[in-house]
Design a protein around this motif. Sequence first.
Motif, mmCIF file in Angstrom:
data_model
loop_
_atom_site.group_PDB
_atom_site.id
_atom_site.type_symbol
_atom_site.label_atom_id
_atom_site.label_comp_id
_atom_site.label_asym_id
_atom_site.label_seq_id
_atom_site.Cartn_x
_atom_site.Cartn_y
_atom_site.Cartn_z
ATOM 1 N N LYS A 174 0.830 -1.199 0.000
ATOM 2 C CA LYS A 174 0.000 0.000 0.000
ATOM 3 C C LYS A 174 0.871 1.259 0.000
ATOM 4 N N GLU A 175 1.936 1.243 0.795
ATOM 5 C CA GLU A 175 2.819 2.397 0.900
ATOM 6 C C GLU A 175 3.558 2.648 -0.413
ATOM 7 N N LEU A 176 3.915 1.575 -1.112
ATOM 8 C CA LEU A 176 4.602 1.702 -2.395
ATOM 9 C C LEU A 176 3.723 2.428 -3.407
ATOM 10 N N VAL A 177 2.473 2.010 -3.524
ATOM 11 C CA VAL A 177 1.544 2.634 -4.470
ATOM 12 C C VAL A 177 1.282 4.083 -4.082
ATOM 13 N N GLU A 178 1.117 4.344 -2.790
ATOM 14 C CA GLU A 178 0.885 5.717 -2.324
ATOM 15 C C GLU A 178 2.054 6.620 -2.674
ATOM 16 N N SER A 179 3.274 6.174 -2.427
ATOM 17 C CA SER A 179 4.436 7.030 -2.677
ATOM 18 C C SER A 179 4.614 7.305 -4.165
ATOM 19 N N ILE A 180 4.359 6.317 -5.013
ATOM 20 C CA ILE A 180 4.458 6.536 -6.456
ATOM 21 C C ILE A 180 3.389 7.533 -6.906
ATOM 22 N N ALA A 181 2.159 7.328 -6.468
ATOM 23 C CA ALA A 181 1.052 8.187 -6.899
ATOM 24 C C ALA A 181 1.228 9.614 -6.389
ATOM 25 N N LYS A 182 1.673 9.775 -5.148
ATOM 26 C CA LYS A 182 1.831 11.121 -4.591
ATOM 27 C C LYS A 182 2.898 11.916 -5.326
ATOM 28 N N SER A 183 3.888 11.231 -5.872
ATOM 29 C CA SER A 183 4.930 11.949 -6.609
ATOM 30 C C SER A 183 4.454 12.401 -7.990
ATOM 31 N N LEU A 184 3.363 11.840 -8.482
ATOM 32 C CA LEU A 184 2.865 12.167 -9.814
ATOM 33 C C LEU A 184 1.813 13.266 -9.840
ATOM 34 N N VAL A 185 1.063 13.432 -8.763
ATOM 35 C CA VAL A 185 -0.145 14.269 -8.787
ATOM 36 C C VAL A 185 0.092 15.669 -8.224
ATOM 37 N N ASP A 186 -0.863 16.562 -8.502
ATOM 38 C CA ASP A 186 -0.837 17.924 -7.960
ATOM 39 C C ASP A 186 -1.519 18.006 -6.601
ATOM 40 N N HIS A 187 -2.375 17.044 -6.278
ATOM 41 C CA HIS A 187 -3.110 17.028 -5.013
ATOM 42 C C HIS A 187 -2.753 15.754 -4.241
ATOM 43 N N PRO A 188 -1.537 15.683 -3.656
ATOM 44 C CA PRO A 188 -1.133 14.438 -2.970
ATOM 45 C C PRO A 188 -1.969 14.123 -1.739
ATOM 46 N N GLU A 189 -2.634 15.124 -1.181
ATOM 47 C CA GLU A 189 -3.463 14.872 0.000
ATOM 48 C C GLU A 189 -4.716 14.076 -0.341
ATOM 49 N N ASP A 190 -5.081 14.000 -1.633
ATOM 50 C CA ASP A 190 -6.276 13.268 -2.050
ATOM 51 C C ASP A 190 -5.982 11.846 -2.525
ATOM 52 N N VAL A 191 -4.737 11.411 -2.412
ATOM 53 C CA VAL A 191 -4.383 10.054 -2.829
ATOM 54 C C VAL A 191 -4.827 9.074 -1.753
ATOM 55 N N ARG A 192 -5.612 8.073 -2.149
ATOM 56 C CA ARG A 192 -6.100 7.044 -1.231
ATOM 57 C C ARG A 192 -5.843 5.671 -1.833
ATOM 58 N N VAL A 193 -5.336 4.763 -1.024
ATOM 59 C CA VAL A 193 -5.131 3.380 -1.451
ATOM 60 C C VAL A 193 -5.791 2.480 -0.424
#
Length: 75
Positions: free
Chosen positions: A2-21
């Motif tokens: 879960k942490e792996l997917v979160e860290s990859i996604a947060k580095s790609l987006v403009d709104h990292p606070e809205d990333v949910r896994v």
Amino acid sequence: MKELVESIAKSLVDHPEDVRVTEHDEGRSLTLKLSVHADDMGKVIGKQGRIAKAIRSVVYAAGANKNKRINLEIG
């Protein structure tokens, strides 16, 4: 995982606070559902799904080390 997917996604987006896994573990199978802000969906999917495919490849490789079948849903 879960942490792996979160860290990859947060580095790609403009709104990292809205990333949910979310995780759903069913024995040898693990389903991860990634959700992001609506404005960032294109950044996570990429042109012709290339970024999504790359994220899935990394997650599948990490799951192979743990003898689990991993499904990543982006939506």
